[in-house]
Design a protein around this motif. Structure first.
Motif, PDB file in Angstrom:
ATOM      1  N   THR A  79       0.875  -1.171   0.000  1.00  0.00           N
ATOM      2  CA  THR A  79       0.000   0.000   0.000  1.00  0.00           C
ATOM      3  C   THR A  79       0.918   1.230   0.000  1.00  0.00           C
ATOM      4  N   LYS A  80       0.332   2.419   0.007  1.00  0.00           N
ATOM      5  CA  LYS A  80       1.188   3.598  -0.187  1.00  0.00           C
ATOM      6  C   LYS A  80       2.085   3.950   0.998  1.00  0.00           C
ATOM      7  N   GLY A  81       1.790   3.427   2.185  1.00  0.00           N
ATOM      8  CA  GLY A  81       2.649   3.794   3.328  1.00  0.00           C
ATOM      9  C   GLY A  81       2.180   5.105   3.921  1.00  0.00           C
ATOM     10  N   GLN A 108     -11.335   5.921  -8.006  1.00  0.00           N
ATOM     11  CA  GLN A 108     -11.037   7.321  -8.309  1.00  0.00           C
ATOM     12  C   GLN A 108     -10.031   7.433  -9.445  1.00  0.00           C
ATOM     13  N   ARG A 109      -9.062   6.549  -9.463  1.00  0.00           N
ATOM     14  CA  ARG A 109      -8.058   6.596 -10.529  1.00  0.00           C
ATOM     15  C   ARG A 109      -8.700   6.320 -11.877  1.00  0.00           C
ATOM     16  N   ARG A 110      -9.589   5.326 -11.872  1.00  0.00           N
ATOM     17  CA  ARG A 110     -10.308   5.002 -13.125  1.00  0.00           C
ATOM     18  C   ARG A 110     -11.145   6.195 -13.589  1.00  0.00           C
ATOM     19  N   ALA A 268      -2.817  20.758  -5.036  1.00  0.00           N
ATOM     20  CA  ALA A 268      -1.587  20.709  -4.234  1.00  0.00           C
ATOM     21  C   ALA A 268      -0.511  19.893  -4.945  1.00  0.00           C
ATOM     22  N   ALA A 269      -0.916  18.710  -5.447  1.00  0.00           N
ATOM     23  CA  ALA A 269       0.064  17.825  -6.101  1.00  0.00           C
ATOM     24  C   ALA A 269       0.590  18.465  -7.370  1.00  0.00           C
ATOM     25  N   GLY A 270      -0.239  19.333  -7.969  1.00  0.00           N
ATOM     26  CA  GLY A 270       0.069  19.781  -9.316  1.00  0.00           C
ATOM     27  C   GLY A 270       0.830  21.082  -9.433  1.00  0.00           C
ATOM     28  N   PHE A 271       0.880  21.911  -8.375  1.00  0.00           N
ATOM     29  CA  PHE A 271       1.599  23.182  -8.610  1.00  0.00           C
ATOM     30  C   PHE A 271       2.912  23.266  -7.844  1.00  0.00           C
ATOM     31  N   GLU A 272       2.924  22.742  -6.603  1.00  0.00           N
ATOM     32  CA  GLU A 272       4.132  22.813  -5.775  1.00  0.00           C
ATOM     33  C   GLU A 272       5.285  22.082  -6.467  1.00  0.00           C
ATOM     34  N   THR A 273       4.948  20.862  -6.926  1.00  0.00           N
ATOM     35  CA  THR A 273       5.946  20.005  -7.562  1.00  0.00           C
ATOM     36  C   THR A 273       6.498  20.641  -8.842  1.00  0.00           C
ATOM     37  N   SER A 274       5.581  21.072  -9.710  1.00  0.00           N
ATOM     38  CA  SER A 274       6.044  21.624 -11.002  1.00  0.00           C
ATOM     39  C   SER A 274       6.794  22.934 -10.789  1.00  0.00           C
ATOM     40  N   LEU A 335      11.007  11.923  -1.363  1.00  0.00           N
ATOM     41  CA  LEU A 335      10.827  10.743  -0.520  1.00  0.00           C
ATOM     42  C   LEU A 335       9.448  10.161  -0.765  1.00  0.00           C
ATOM     43  N   ASN A 336       9.447   8.875  -1.109  1.00  0.00           N
ATOM     44  CA  ASN A 336       8.207   8.172  -1.390  1.00  0.00           C
ATOM     45  C   ASN A 336       8.143   7.015  -0.400  1.00  0.00           C
ATOM     46  N   SER A 337       6.992   6.401  -0.229  1.00  0.00           N
ATOM     47  CA  SER A 337       6.987   5.271   0.709  1.00  0.00           C
ATOM     48  C   SER A 337       5.949   4.234   0.324  1.00  0.00           C
ATOM     49  N   ARG A 338       6.132   3.038   0.826  1.00  0.00           N
ATOM     50  CA  ARG A 338       5.183   1.948   0.666  1.00  0.00           C
ATOM     51  C   ARG A 338       5.172   1.144   1.953  1.00  0.00           C
ATOM     52  N   SER A 339       4.053   0.430   2.190  1.00  0.00           N
ATOM     53  CA  SER A 339       3.988  -0.443   3.367  1.00  0.00           C
ATOM     54  C   SER A 339       3.548  -1.824   2.901  1.00  0.00           C
ATOM     55  N   GLY A 399       7.403   8.593  -9.017  1.00  0.00           N
ATOM     56  CA  GLY A 399       7.009   7.361  -8.336  1.00  0.00           C
ATOM     57  C   GLY A 399       6.908   6.235  -9.352  1.00  0.00           C
ATOM     58  N   GLY A 400       6.080   5.228  -9.049  1.00  0.00           N
ATOM     59  CA  GLY A 400       6.026   4.127  -9.998  1.00  0.00           C
ATOM     60  C   GLY A 400       4.868   3.183  -9.774  1.00  0.00           C
ATOM     61  N   GLY A 401       4.715   2.264 -10.744  1.00  0.00           N
ATOM     62  CA  GLY A 401       3.695   1.224 -10.657  1.00  0.00           C
ATOM     63  C   GLY A 401       2.296   1.790 -10.797  1.00  0.00           C
ATOM     64  N   ARG A 402       1.325   1.076 -10.221  1.00  0.00           N
ATOM     65  CA  ARG A 402      -0.082   1.460 -10.455  1.00  0.00           C
ATOM     66  C   ARG A 402      -0.465   2.749  -9.749  1.00  0.00           C
ATOM     67  N   ARG A 403       0.359   3.252  -8.830  1.00  0.00           N
ATOM     68  CA  ARG A 403       0.069   4.545  -8.201  1.00  0.00           C
ATOM     69  C   ARG A 403       1.034   5.638  -8.676  1.00  0.00           C
ATOM     70  N   GLN A 404       1.655   5.411  -9.828  1.00  0.00           N
ATOM     71  CA  GLN A 404       2.545   6.460 -10.368  1.00  0.00           C
ATOM     72  C   GLN A 404       1.745   7.751 -10.539  1.00  0.00           C
ATOM     73  N   CYS A 405       2.450   8.883 -10.471  1.00  0.00           N
ATOM     74  CA  CYS A 405       1.804  10.188 -10.589  1.00  0.00           C
ATOM     75  C   CYS A 405       0.810  10.221 -11.762  1.00  0.00           C
ATOM     76  N   LEU A 406      -0.402  10.659 -11.477  1.00  0.00           N
ATOM     77  CA  LEU A 406      -1.427  10.751 -12.514  1.00  0.00           C
ATOM     78  C   LEU A 406      -1.158  11.955 -13.426  1.00  0.00           C
TER      79      LEU A 406
HETATM   80  C1  HEM Z   1       7.054  17.869 -11.394  1.00  0.00           C
HETATM   81  C2  HEM Z   1       5.799  17.620 -11.117  1.00  0.00           C
HETATM   82  C3  HEM Z   1       5.306  16.435 -10.345  1.00  0.00           C
HETATM   83  C4  HEM Z   1       6.003  15.513  -9.611  1.00  0.00           C
HETATM   84  C5  HEM Z   1       7.506  15.428  -9.387  1.00  0.00           C
HETATM   85  C6  HEM Z   1       5.026  14.587  -9.083  1.00  0.00           C
HETATM   86  C7  HEM Z   1       5.351  13.485  -8.307  1.00  0.00           C
HETATM   87  C8  HEM Z   1       4.418  12.590  -7.824  1.00  0.00           C
HETATM   88  C9  HEM Z   1       4.750  11.434  -7.025  1.00  0.00           C
HETATM   89  C10 HEM Z   1       6.146  11.014  -6.611  1.00  0.00           C
HETATM   90  C11 HEM Z   1       3.595  10.805  -6.742  1.00  0.00           C
HETATM   91  C12 HEM Z   1       3.438   9.546  -5.890  1.00  0.00           C
HETATM   92  C13 HEM Z   1       3.571   8.330  -6.779  1.00  0.00           C
HETATM   93  C14 HEM Z   1       3.741   7.056  -5.998  1.00  0.00           C
HETATM   94  O1  HEM Z   1       3.340   6.959  -4.835  1.00  0.00           O
HETATM   95  O2  HEM Z   1       4.307   6.130  -6.569  1.00  0.00           O
HETATM   96  C15 HEM Z   1       2.515  11.555  -7.347  1.00  0.00           C
HETATM   97  C16 HEM Z   1       1.186  11.215  -7.281  1.00  0.00           C
HETATM   98  C17 HEM Z   1       0.174  11.955  -7.832  1.00  0.00           C
HETATM   99  N1  HEM Z   1       0.296  13.107  -8.564  1.00  0.00           N
HETATM  100 FE1  HEM Z   1       2.017  13.983  -9.092  1.00  0.00          FE
HETATM  101  N2  HEM Z   1       3.781  14.985  -9.469  1.00  0.00           N
HETATM  102  C18 HEM Z   1       3.895  16.096 -10.251  1.00  0.00           C
HETATM  103  C19 HEM Z   1       2.869  16.799 -10.864  1.00  0.00           C
HETATM  104  C20 HEM Z   1       1.537  16.482 -10.783  1.00  0.00           C
HETATM  105  C21 HEM Z   1       0.476  17.214 -11.441  1.00  0.00           C
HETATM  106  C22 HEM Z   1       0.700  18.404 -12.368  1.00  0.00           C
HETATM  107  C23 HEM Z   1      -0.700  16.619 -11.068  1.00  0.00           C
HETATM  108  C24 HEM Z   1      -2.110  16.970 -11.443  1.00  0.00           C
HETATM  109  C25 HEM Z   1      -2.488  18.081 -11.995  1.00  0.00           C
HETATM  110  C26 HEM Z   1      -0.369  15.503 -10.200  1.00  0.00           C
HETATM  111  C27 HEM Z   1      -1.283  14.658  -9.635  1.00  0.00           C
HETATM  112  C28 HEM Z   1      -0.962  13.539  -8.912  1.00  0.00           C
HETATM  113  C29 HEM Z   1      -1.951  12.618  -8.378  1.00  0.00           C
HETATM  114  C30 HEM Z   1      -3.470  12.733  -8.516  1.00  0.00           C
HETATM  115  C31 HEM Z   1      -1.234  11.610  -7.717  1.00  0.00           C
HETATM  116  C32 HEM Z   1      -1.800  10.398  -6.974  1.00  0.00           C
HETATM  117  C33 HEM Z   1      -1.784   9.183  -7.878  1.00  0.00           C
HETATM  118  C34 HEM Z   1      -2.221   7.918  -7.131  1.00  0.00           C
HETATM  119  O3  HEM Z   1      -1.974   7.828  -5.938  1.00  0.00           O
HETATM  120  O4  HEM Z   1      -2.803   7.027  -7.764  1.00  0.00           O
HETATM  121  N3  HEM Z   1       0.998  15.455 -10.052  1.00  0.00           N
HETATM  122  N4  HEM Z   1       3.038  12.638  -8.001  1.00  0.00           N
END
Ligand code: HEM
Length: 472
Positions: A79-81, A108-110, A268-274, A335-339, A399-406
């Motif tokens: 699981t994701k940890g 939700q992913r689907r 949150a996932a989409g702007f901080e990271t990019s 840092l990513n994690s799994r359990s 990240g990777g596998g079935r929970r790789q970043c959407l």
């Molecule tokens: C440089 C930009 C980004 C990085 C480095 C990044 C990185 C990641 C990582 C490491 C994960 C976790 C994957 C895992 O647990 O294996 C993740 C999940 C996710 N990211 Fe991103 N992300 C980025 C941009 C975005 C953007 C732009 C969006 C959406 C607009 C987004 C949406 C998501 C979502 C929804 C998940 C959860 C997927 C799941 O758990 O099934 N991310 N991201």
């Protein structure tokens, strides 16, 4: 069977620092988590045991083969940890995809995946380039030697892009309120990431109250946008419309609460990271003038001063290599994690059920067995020849596998566009003497920001024309 009777496998515990009872290595790690993980990897190798926090055993795994095993080969056992998630995470993100598990996460992913297909991202390009052009227009009004806080600039840009993509709004009152309130939410969550003792969020301290007020502001605005869209009955074909109309196998749509959780999560996932990835790329380019020069040559040749289109992106090969290399050197999701659900065995070591496995792209991206000159910023690390035999999980910024970043295609497209459009017009120079140090919180940030000045590029004539000009 025969093998077992002749030589029973006695799997060992991985090596590692002992840590303290109950808290394990957490206090050492909390001081400077990234540095601590780098040091234990150096000392103990690819699989490190970090003691236990309470009853949960902690491990650090950095070899691509082991990552593939966790992400893909035996992913059913993972699981994701928890990544030390606290109450504030539940309040902020609810059941949003990043933090959910099991059947809910699969559903939700689907439901959300179609909105992130490459061709759908292609439809967002015009909005992205428009918002980038607005920033460039603002920058043109700034004096050349004025220092800018580049992370602030990039986060402002990526916030606007993701809000427009997700909610279909731009420059509205809602956008401003979400962005302002989010800052409080983000700082609060970041400060608590590595806190060993967390005060209950429900205590009425000024900080807690500010956090709760801010999260209410964010969600009130998101609900308002969702309700207005539902009431307007408009037939806009954007991400919000896709999310509103998506139906599961039973024909059910997402509840308003779930939609709120997903929108906050993706925002949150989409702007901080990019935004943070882009900031590091500008820093790296400022330190590597030859790479920057080659980037300018590619941009001038392929685009000749034009605004890039979706069709141009595959031709901006070196730009893409710079983006990939920037995310190798500074993987913001560091840092990513799994359990593991059941006991497992990894690289010959016994991993008891319900352990927390920490996976650190920052370290794997520098693994000397898979990267030549790992500390150097060399976009050529991603040339087809040099990438050919590299294991898939030597590089996993998403990240990777079935929970790789959407949102990986969204992010790569956006970052490549920003790099191309900004570098067509400006060079970014680090202010001399500005200290640059890593600050590994939720994301890998620059501790003192990145203070940079803008230098206008005088020409972006195609290389062939410039070559001709230099011979006359
Ligand atoms: C440089 C930009 C980004 C990085 C480095 C990044 C990185 C990641 C990582 C490491 C994960 C976790 C994957 C895992 O647990 O294996 C993740 C999940 C996710 N990211 Fe991103 N992300 C980025 C941009 C975005 C953007 C732009 C969006 C959406 C607009 C987004 C949406 C998501 C979502 C929804 C998940 C959860 C997927 C799941 O758990 O099934 N991310 N991201």
């Amino acid at each position: 069977m025969v093998k077992q009777s002749i030589s029973p496998v006695v799997s060992k515990t991985p090596p590692g620092p002992r840590g303290l009872p109950i808290v394990g290595c957490f206090p050492q790690m909390a001081r400077n988590p990234l540095q601590f993980l780098i040091e234990v990897t150096r000392q103990y190798g690819d699989v490190v045991h970090l003691g236990a926090i309470g009853s949960q055993q902690l491990y650090l795994l950095t070899n691509p083969d082991d990552l593939k095993y966790i992400f893909v080969d035996n992913n059913k056992n993972y699981t994701k940890g928890t990544n030390f998630k606290g109450q504030e995470v539940a309040i902020t993100f609810g059941n949003g995809l990043v933090h959910s598990e099991g059947e809910l996460a699969r559903r939700q992913r689907r439901l959300m995946q179609p909105a992130f297909h490459r061709e759908r991202i292609g439809l967002l390009i015009t909005d992205m380039t428009k918002i980038i052009a607005q920033m460039l227009e603002r920058w043109r009004g700034i004096e050349e030697n004025t220092p800018l806080d580049i992370p602030e600039q990039m986060l402002d840009l990526t916030q606007k892009i993701v809000i427009k993509a997700l909610l279909g709004v731009e420059g509205s009152r809602e956008t401003t309120e979400i962005i302002q309130a989010w800052n409080t939410v983000f700082v609060y969550n970041s400060e608590r990431t590595w806190a060993l003792i967390k005060m209950p969020v429900n205590l009425p301290t000024p900080k807690n109250l500010r956090f709760k007020q801010a999260i209410r502001t964010v969600e009130t605005n998101i609900y308002r946008i969702i309700r207005e869209r539902k009431q307007s009955g408009s037939d806009v074909d954007d991400m919000l419309a896709m999310m509103l109309n998506a139906r599961d196998e039973l024909g059910e749509t997402m509840s308003e609460q779930q939609l709120r959780d997903e929108m906050v999560t993706m925002f949150a996932a989409g702007f901080e990271t990019s935004g943070t990835s882009l900031s590091w790329i500008w820093y790296l380019l400022s330190q590597h003038p030859k790479v920057e020069q080659k980037l300018h040559e590619e941009l001038d040749t392929v685009l000749g001063g034009r605004t890039p289109t979706f069709e141009d992106l595959p031709n901006l090969k070196y730009t893409k290599m710079i983006v990939e290399e920037g995310m190798r050197v500074y993987p913001v999701a560091w840092l990513n994690s799994r359990s593991n659900i059941d006991d497992d065995e990894i690289a010959g070591y016994h991993i008891p059920s319900r352990s927390l496995l920490m996976l650190c792209p920052y370290i794997t991206h520098r693994h000397p067995s898979f990267w030549e000159n790992p500390e150097e910023f060399e976009p050529e690390h991603f040339s087809p020849e040099r990438s050919a035999n590299r294991p898939r999980y030597a590089y996993f910024p998403f990240g990777g596998g079935r929970r790789q970043c959407l949102g990986d295609i969204f992010a790569l497209t956006e970052i490549q566009l920003v790099v191309a459009m900004v570098a067509q017009h400006f060079r970014l120079k680090l202010v001399p003497g500005h200290p640059v140090e890593l600050k590994p919180l939720l994301t890998l940030q620059a501790r003192y920001g990145l203070s940079m000045t803008l230098e206008r590029r005088s020409s972006f004539a195609p290389a062939s024309r410039r070559d001709h000009a230099s011979t006359v």
